[in-house]
Design a protein around this motif. Structure first.
Motif, PDB file in Angstrom:
ATOM      1  N   ALA A   1       9.989 -15.904 -46.868  1.00 23.91           N
ATOM      2  CA  ALA A   1      10.700 -14.730 -47.385  1.00 23.91           C
ATOM      3  C   ALA A   1      10.042 -14.224 -48.659  1.00 23.91           C
ATOM      4  O   ALA A   1       9.884 -13.008 -48.857  1.00 23.91           O
ATOM      5  CB  ALA A   1      12.171 -15.082 -47.650  1.00 23.91           C
ATOM      6  N   ARG A   2       9.625 -15.139 -49.529  1.00 27.77           N
ATOM      7  CA  ARG A   2       8.941 -14.744 -50.771  1.00 27.77           C
ATOM      8  C   ARG A   2       7.605 -14.077 -50.478  1.00 27.77           C
ATOM      9  O   ARG A   2       7.257 -13.061 -51.099  1.00 27.77           O
ATOM     10  CB  ARG A   2       8.716 -15.960 -51.674  1.00 27.77           C
ATOM     11  N   ILE A   3       6.843 -14.648 -49.542  1.00 26.38           N
ATOM     12  CA  ILE A   3       5.549 -14.063 -49.185  1.00 26.38           C
ATOM     13  C   ILE A   3       5.729 -12.630 -48.719  1.00 26.38           C
ATOM     14  O   ILE A   3       5.016 -11.718 -49.158  1.00 26.38           O
ATOM     15  CB  ILE A   3       4.855 -14.905 -48.091  1.00 26.38           C
ATOM     16  N   ALA A   4       6.677 -12.407 -47.815  1.00 29.39           N
ATOM     17  CA  ALA A   4       6.921 -11.060 -47.283  1.00 29.39           C
ATOM     18  C   ALA A   4       7.269 -10.099 -48.411  1.00 29.39           C
ATOM     19  O   ALA A   4       6.770  -8.962 -48.460  1.00 29.39           O
ATOM     20  CB  ALA A   4       8.040 -11.098 -46.243  1.00 29.39           C
ATOM     21  N   ALA A   5       8.123 -10.528 -49.339  1.00 32.19           N
ATOM     22  CA  ALA A   5       8.540  -9.656 -50.446  1.00 32.19           C
ATOM     23  C   ALA A   5       7.374  -9.334 -51.369  1.00 32.19           C
ATOM     24  O   ALA A   5       7.219  -8.193 -51.824  1.00 32.19           O
ATOM     25  CB  ALA A   5       9.670 -10.319 -51.228  1.00 32.19           C
ATOM     26  N   HIS A   6       6.549 -10.339 -51.682  1.00 34.80           N
ATOM     27  CA  HIS A   6       5.395 -10.101 -52.556  1.00 34.80           C
ATOM     28  C   HIS A   6       4.405  -9.128 -51.928  1.00 34.80           C
ATOM     29  O   HIS A   6       3.813  -8.299 -52.625  1.00 34.80           O
ATOM     30  CB  HIS A   6       4.695 -11.417 -52.880  1.00 34.80           C
TER      31      HIS A   6
ATOM     32  N   LYS B   1      -5.631 -12.636 -38.581  1.00 33.18           N
ATOM     33  CA  LYS B   1      -4.863 -11.719 -37.739  1.00 33.18           C
ATOM     34  C   LYS B   1      -3.458 -12.263 -37.508  1.00 33.18           C
ATOM     35  O   LYS B   1      -2.471 -11.511 -37.567  1.00 33.18           O
ATOM     36  CB  LYS B   1      -5.571 -11.523 -36.397  1.00 33.18           C
ATOM     37  N   ARG B   2      -3.343 -13.569 -37.281  1.00 28.87           N
ATOM     38  CA  ARG B   2      -2.042 -14.191 -37.014  1.00 28.87           C
ATOM     39  C   ARG B   2      -1.080 -13.998 -38.191  1.00 28.87           C
ATOM     40  O   ARG B   2       0.069 -13.588 -38.024  1.00 28.87           O
ATOM     41  CB  ARG B   2      -2.246 -15.684 -36.739  1.00 28.87           C
ATOM     42  N   ILE B   3      -1.558 -14.271 -39.410  1.00 24.39           N
ATOM     43  CA  ILE B   3      -0.695 -14.171 -40.590  1.00 24.39           C
ATOM     44  C   ILE B   3      -0.420 -12.704 -40.920  1.00 24.39           C
ATOM     45  O   ILE B   3       0.705 -12.341 -41.281  1.00 24.39           O
ATOM     46  CB  ILE B   3      -1.340 -14.895 -41.784  1.00 24.39           C
ATOM     47  N   HIS B   4      -1.428 -11.864 -40.781  1.00 27.33           N
ATOM     48  CA  HIS B   4      -1.259 -10.422 -40.989  1.00 27.33           C
ATOM     49  C   HIS B   4      -0.131  -9.878 -40.115  1.00 27.33           C
ATOM     50  O   HIS B   4       0.769  -9.179 -40.590  1.00 27.33           O
ATOM     51  CB  HIS B   4      -2.586  -9.726 -40.653  1.00 27.33           C
ATOM     52  N   ASN B   5      -0.146 -10.224 -38.840  1.00 26.21           N
ATOM     53  CA  ASN B   5       0.866  -9.720 -37.909  1.00 26.21           C
ATOM     54  C   ASN B   5       2.248 -10.283 -38.208  1.00 26.21           C
ATOM     55  O   ASN B   5       3.255  -9.586 -38.074  1.00 26.21           O
ATOM     56  CB  ASN B   5       0.459 -10.026 -36.472  1.00 26.21           C
ATOM     57  N   ARG B   6       2.297 -11.556 -38.624  1.00 27.14           N
ATOM     58  CA  ARG B   6       3.581 -12.155 -38.963  1.00 27.14           C
ATOM     59  C   ARG B   6       4.210 -11.453 -40.170  1.00 27.14           C
ATOM     60  O   ARG B   6       5.400 -11.107 -40.160  1.00 27.14           O
ATOM     61  CB  ARG B   6       3.409 -13.654 -39.257  1.00 27.14           C
ATOM     62  N   ILE B   7       3.422 -11.226 -41.213  1.00 27.96           N
ATOM     63  CA  ILE B   7       3.946 -10.574 -42.419  1.00 27.96           C
ATOM     64  C   ILE B   7       4.330  -9.130 -42.112  1.00 27.96           C
ATOM     65  O   ILE B   7       5.342  -8.627 -42.610  1.00 27.96           O
ATOM     66  CB  ILE B   7       2.924 -10.656 -43.568  1.00 27.96           C
ATOM     67  N   LYS B   8       3.550  -8.469 -41.271  1.00 28.50           N
ATOM     68  CA  LYS B   8       3.876  -7.092 -40.879  1.00 28.50           C
ATOM     69  C   LYS B   8       5.219  -7.051 -40.151  1.00 28.50           C
ATOM     70  O   LYS B   8       6.035  -6.160 -40.377  1.00 28.50           O
ATOM     71  CB  LYS B   8       2.768  -6.524 -39.998  1.00 28.50           C
ATOM     72  N   ASN B   9       5.467  -8.036 -39.290  1.00 27.57           N
ATOM     73  CA  ASN B   9       6.745  -8.107 -38.563  1.00 27.57           C
ATOM     74  C   ASN B   9       7.920  -8.390 -39.496  1.00 27.57           C
ATOM     75  O   ASN B   9       9.074  -8.079 -39.160  1.00 27.57           O
ATOM     76  CB  ASN B   9       6.686  -9.167 -37.470  1.00 27.57           C
ATOM     77  N   LEU B  10       7.635  -8.981 -40.655  1.00 33.20           N
ATOM     78  CA  LEU B  10       8.686  -9.244 -41.645  1.00 33.20           C
ATOM     79  C   LEU B  10       8.889  -8.059 -42.590  1.00 33.20           C
ATOM     80  O   LEU B  10       9.738  -8.110 -43.475  1.00 33.20           O
ATOM     81  CB  LEU B  10       8.354 -10.504 -42.445  1.00 33.20           C
ATOM     82  N   GLY B  11       8.087  -6.994 -42.424  1.00 34.38           N
ATOM     83  CA  GLY B  11       8.294  -5.776 -43.203  1.00 34.38           C
ATOM     84  C   GLY B  11       7.159  -5.378 -44.112  1.00 34.38           C
ATOM     85  O   GLY B  11       7.237  -4.344 -44.776  1.00 34.38           O
ATOM     86  N   GLY B  12       6.103  -6.184 -44.183  1.00 38.53           N
ATOM     87  CA  GLY B  12       4.981  -5.854 -45.053  1.00 38.53           C
ATOM     88  C   GLY B  12       4.288  -4.580 -44.611  1.00 38.53           C
ATOM     89  O   GLY B  12       4.149  -4.329 -43.414  1.00 38.53           O
ATOM     90  N   GLY B  13       3.863  -3.773 -45.582  1.00 48.00           N
ATOM     91  CA  GLY B  13       3.175  -2.533 -45.250  1.00 48.00           C
ATOM     92  C   GLY B  13       2.809  -1.753 -46.493  1.00 48.00           C
ATOM     93  O   GLY B  13       2.965  -2.244 -47.611  1.00 48.00           O
ATOM     94  N   LYS B  14       2.336  -0.534 -46.302  1.00 45.00           N
ATOM     95  CA  LYS B  14       1.932   0.309 -47.418  1.00 45.00           C
ATOM     96  C   LYS B  14       3.157   0.744 -48.227  1.00 45.00           C
ATOM     97  O   LYS B  14       4.292   0.545 -47.817  1.00 45.00           O
ATOM     98  CB  LYS B  14       1.171   1.528 -46.891  1.00 45.00           C
ATOM     99  N   SER B  15       2.884   1.387 -49.366  1.00 45.18           N
ATOM    100  CA  SER B  15       3.946   1.738 -50.317  1.00 45.18           C
ATOM    101  C   SER B  15       5.104   2.509 -49.677  1.00 45.18           C
ATOM    102  O   SER B  15       6.264   2.280 -50.000  1.00 45.18           O
ATOM    103  CB  SER B  15       3.370   2.569 -51.466  1.00 45.18           C
TER     104      SER B  15
END
Length: 198
Positions: A6-11, A81-95
């Protein structure tokens, strides 16, 4: 979901980023054979001037994904790619694109707190009156933060649109104090700002 995830996704939503690019002539080794071909690279990065937050992100990445990012001064980055996609699915993205995923909304109270603390560590400002505010171009993201805070019985309000196409999410007393007591900061100067005249 782990608290660290959860912290990783938020950061990444805060002071981090997700990018991808085409690498030409990428070296591949398959069954001992070496050859070159085009390959899409997926990059995750995080930048912060506070070593405490960089160290936390680094530890969390090791705990959750078993990956040690490369550190260059105030920046951490790695390719996966695996971690990128996981974080993207948790909401990570551009501003303008980041969001809080349903997985985080539906997770336990501790995960919600960890997400909020990490994001506020990166993006919030503590005023001299001990109010807390976040400035963002992502109105939908701020609305989601407001909903997540309400789940923890903390009220906030959004103001804007500002001249630079941004909005503010505001927590004023007593809600800023409630936020601090329940969630708090890992960021040293923000802790100091909230501890004035306690």
């Amino acid at each position: 979901m782990l608290n660290e995830e959860a912290r990783i996704a938020a950061h990444v939503c805060g002071d981090g980023w997700l990018t991808q690019y085409l690498e030409k002539n990428s070296l591949q080794i398959v069954k001992g054979r070496r050859y070159r071909r085009k390959r899409i690279r997926y990059v995750i990065g995080y930048c912060n001037n506070e070593k405490i937050l960089l160290n936390q992100f680094e530890r969390d990445m090791m705990r959750v994904f078993g990956v040690k990012p490369i550190r260059v001064r105030t920046e951490l980055r790695f390719k996966s790619k695996r971690i990128h996609n996981r974080i993207k699915n948790l909401g990570g993205g551009k501003s303008k694109e980041w969001y809080i995923s349903k997985e985080i909304f539906n997770s336990n109270k501790k995960n919600k707190i960890e997400w909020l603390r990490a994001f506020f560590d990166d993006e919030s400002t503590v005023t001299k009156y001990r109010s807390i505010r976040i400035k963002s171009v992502n109105l939908n993201g701020l609305k989601q933060i407001r909903r997540l805070l309400l789940k923890l019985k903390i009220n906030s309000h959004i103001t804007g649109k500002n001249i630079d196409n941004t909005w503010y999410l505001n927590l004023i007393k007593p809600n800023s104090i409630k936020y601090y007591n329940l969630i708090g900061f890992n960021h040293p100067s923000k802790n100091k700002g909230m501890n004035k005249n306690v």
